[in-house]
Design a protein around this motif. Structure first.
Motif, PDB file in Angstrom:
ATOM      1  N   ALA A   9      -0.297 -61.656 -65.720  1.00 57.99           N
ATOM      2  CA  ALA A   9      -0.193 -60.234 -66.053  1.00 57.99           C
ATOM      3  C   ALA A   9       0.971 -59.970 -66.984  1.00 57.99           C
ATOM      4  O   ALA A   9       0.885 -59.117 -67.878  1.00 57.99           O
ATOM      5  N   ASP A  10       2.087 -60.704 -66.802  1.00 63.49           N
ATOM      6  CA  ASP A  10       3.243 -60.520 -67.674  1.00 63.49           C
ATOM      7  C   ASP A  10       3.025 -61.165 -69.044  1.00 63.49           C
ATOM      8  O   ASP A  10       3.409 -60.600 -70.069  1.00 63.49           O
ATOM      9  N   VAL A  45      -2.895 -58.013 -58.864  1.00 56.54           N
ATOM     10  CA  VAL A  45      -1.593 -57.942 -59.538  1.00 56.54           C
ATOM     11  C   VAL A  45      -1.666 -57.148 -60.846  1.00 56.54           C
ATOM     12  O   VAL A  45      -0.794 -56.303 -61.109  1.00 56.54           O
ATOM     13  N   PRO A  98      -1.975 -56.938 -68.293  1.00 57.36           N
ATOM     14  CA  PRO A  98      -2.905 -56.582 -67.218  1.00 57.36           C
ATOM     15  C   PRO A  98      -4.306 -56.263 -67.732  1.00 57.36           C
ATOM     16  O   PRO A  98      -5.281 -56.507 -67.033  1.00 57.36           O
ATOM     17  N   TYR A 107     -10.796 -54.121 -58.739  1.00 61.12           N
ATOM     18  CA  TYR A 107     -10.208 -54.808 -57.593  1.00 61.12           C
ATOM     19  C   TYR A 107     -11.091 -54.681 -56.360  1.00 61.12           C
ATOM     20  O   TYR A 107     -11.286 -55.651 -55.615  1.00 61.12           O
ATOM     21  N   CYS A 152      -6.180 -59.555 -68.174  1.00 59.24           N
ATOM     22  CA  CYS A 152      -6.447 -60.165 -66.869  1.00 59.24           C
ATOM     23  C   CYS A 152      -7.584 -59.452 -66.150  1.00 59.24           C
ATOM     24  O   CYS A 152      -8.441 -60.093 -65.529  1.00 59.24           O
ATOM     25  N   VAL A 186      -1.581 -53.508 -60.029  1.00 54.06           N
ATOM     26  CA  VAL A 186      -0.241 -53.063 -59.667  1.00 54.06           C
ATOM     27  C   VAL A 186       0.633 -52.938 -60.908  1.00 54.06           C
ATOM     28  O   VAL A 186       1.408 -51.979 -61.064  1.00 54.06           O
ATOM     29  N   ARG A 187       0.498 -53.896 -61.828  1.00 51.24           N
ATOM     30  CA  ARG A 187       1.286 -53.844 -63.063  1.00 51.24           C
ATOM     31  C   ARG A 187       0.919 -52.605 -63.890  1.00 51.24           C
ATOM     32  O   ARG A 187       1.790 -51.952 -64.467  1.00 51.24           O
ATOM     33  N   ALA A 239      -0.917 -65.333 -60.883  1.00 47.26           N
ATOM     34  CA  ALA A 239      -1.467 -64.036 -61.280  1.00 47.26           C
ATOM     35  C   ALA A 239      -0.393 -63.142 -61.884  1.00 47.26           C
ATOM     36  O   ALA A 239      -0.629 -62.448 -62.888  1.00 47.26           O
ATOM     37  N   GLY A 240       0.793 -63.155 -61.298  1.00 47.03           N
ATOM     38  CA  GLY A 240       1.889 -62.354 -61.841  1.00 47.03           C
ATOM     39  C   GLY A 240       2.306 -62.833 -63.218  1.00 47.03           C
ATOM     40  O   GLY A 240       2.549 -62.025 -64.124  1.00 47.03           O
ATOM     41  N   GLN A 258      -2.785 -66.845 -56.632  1.00 44.98           N
ATOM     42  CA  GLN A 258      -1.764 -65.826 -56.438  1.00 44.98           C
ATOM     43  C   GLN A 258      -0.439 -66.122 -57.145  1.00 44.98           C
ATOM     44  O   GLN A 258       0.136 -65.230 -57.775  1.00 44.98           O
ATOM     45  N   SER A 273       0.141 -48.370 -54.796  1.00 44.13           N
ATOM     46  CA  SER A 273      -0.073 -49.649 -54.114  1.00 44.13           C
ATOM     47  C   SER A 273      -0.848 -49.465 -52.817  1.00 44.13           C
ATOM     48  O   SER A 273      -1.755 -50.254 -52.504  1.00 44.13           O
TER      49      SER A 273
END
Length: 207
Positions: free
Chosen positions: A76-77, A124, A81, A26, A84, A127-128, A72-73, A69, A143
């Protein structure tokens, strides 16, 4: 079967390594996203661009980043992750090579758009992974550490980059910067296991 690192509220050494690598991907993505304006005059002279073209080229990065953005979530789901982050690291390297060797506006603009797309898929998933690997009480700290990494990349995009570009040229500086994520891409599939909790209700974390 791997013992879940979050069992009993513990944070294991492997969890720290996994999250450190995710954080580095990141940070490099964030640095690559914001760094070219530091050497904008050199890029403008090398590509023969006017002010409008230069602004459009740099805007391509932030437009692609913003458009990425919302998906991206979902990525990841849906894909996990790990995948990604691998995609982000690989695409950052390829886009950096393309940008470093671009000799005109359109290849450079496309390369910068790819950088924005790749950078959008770095935060993201990190974070996941934090949610997968850490006890809930540590998620806020994880975070804020990622956000601190982004602030650190802002510092690196200043004085360290400008003298380096002046000494070695903008092409080699930006090329090395982008390729820095490539070795991390090789570590992701080696060190990242499936979801540590082996929880079928979180299929994205098992990839």
């Amino acid at each position: 079967t791997e013992i879940p690192p979050v069992e009993g509220g513990r944070v294991t050494g492997k969890a720290i390594i996994v999250l450190a690598i995710a954080g580095l991907v990141y940070i490099i993505a964030a640095l690559e996203r914001i760094s070219p304006p530091v050497v904008a005059l050199d890029i403008r002279a090398a590509l023969g661009l006017g002010p409008d073209d230069l602004g459009m080229m740099f805007s391509a990065t932030f437009i692609a980043y913003a458009l990425t953005q919302p998906i991206a979530g979902f990525g990841a789901d849906r894909f996990g992750p790990k995948r990604c982050l691998m995609m982000s690291a690989v695409l950052i390297g390829l886009a950096s090579i393309m940008f470093a060797y671009s000799e005109s506006f359109w290849p450079a603009a496309i390369a910068r758009a790819l950088v924005g797309f790749a950078a959008g898929f770095a935060f993201v998933p990190a974070v996941r992974l934090s949610a997968n690997w850490l006890p809930p009480r540590y998620l806020a700290m994880a975070s804020t550490c990622l956000l601190a990494g982004r602030a650190f990349s802002n510092l690196l995009a200043g004085p360290p980059l400008a003298p380096t570009a002046e000494a070695f040229g903008r092409r080699w500086s930006l090329l090395v910067l982008g390729l820095a994520a490539t070795p991390l891409r090789g570590l992701v599939p080696v060190l990242f296991s499936h979801h540590p909790q082996q929880n079928a209700s979180h299929p994205g974390g098992a990839r």
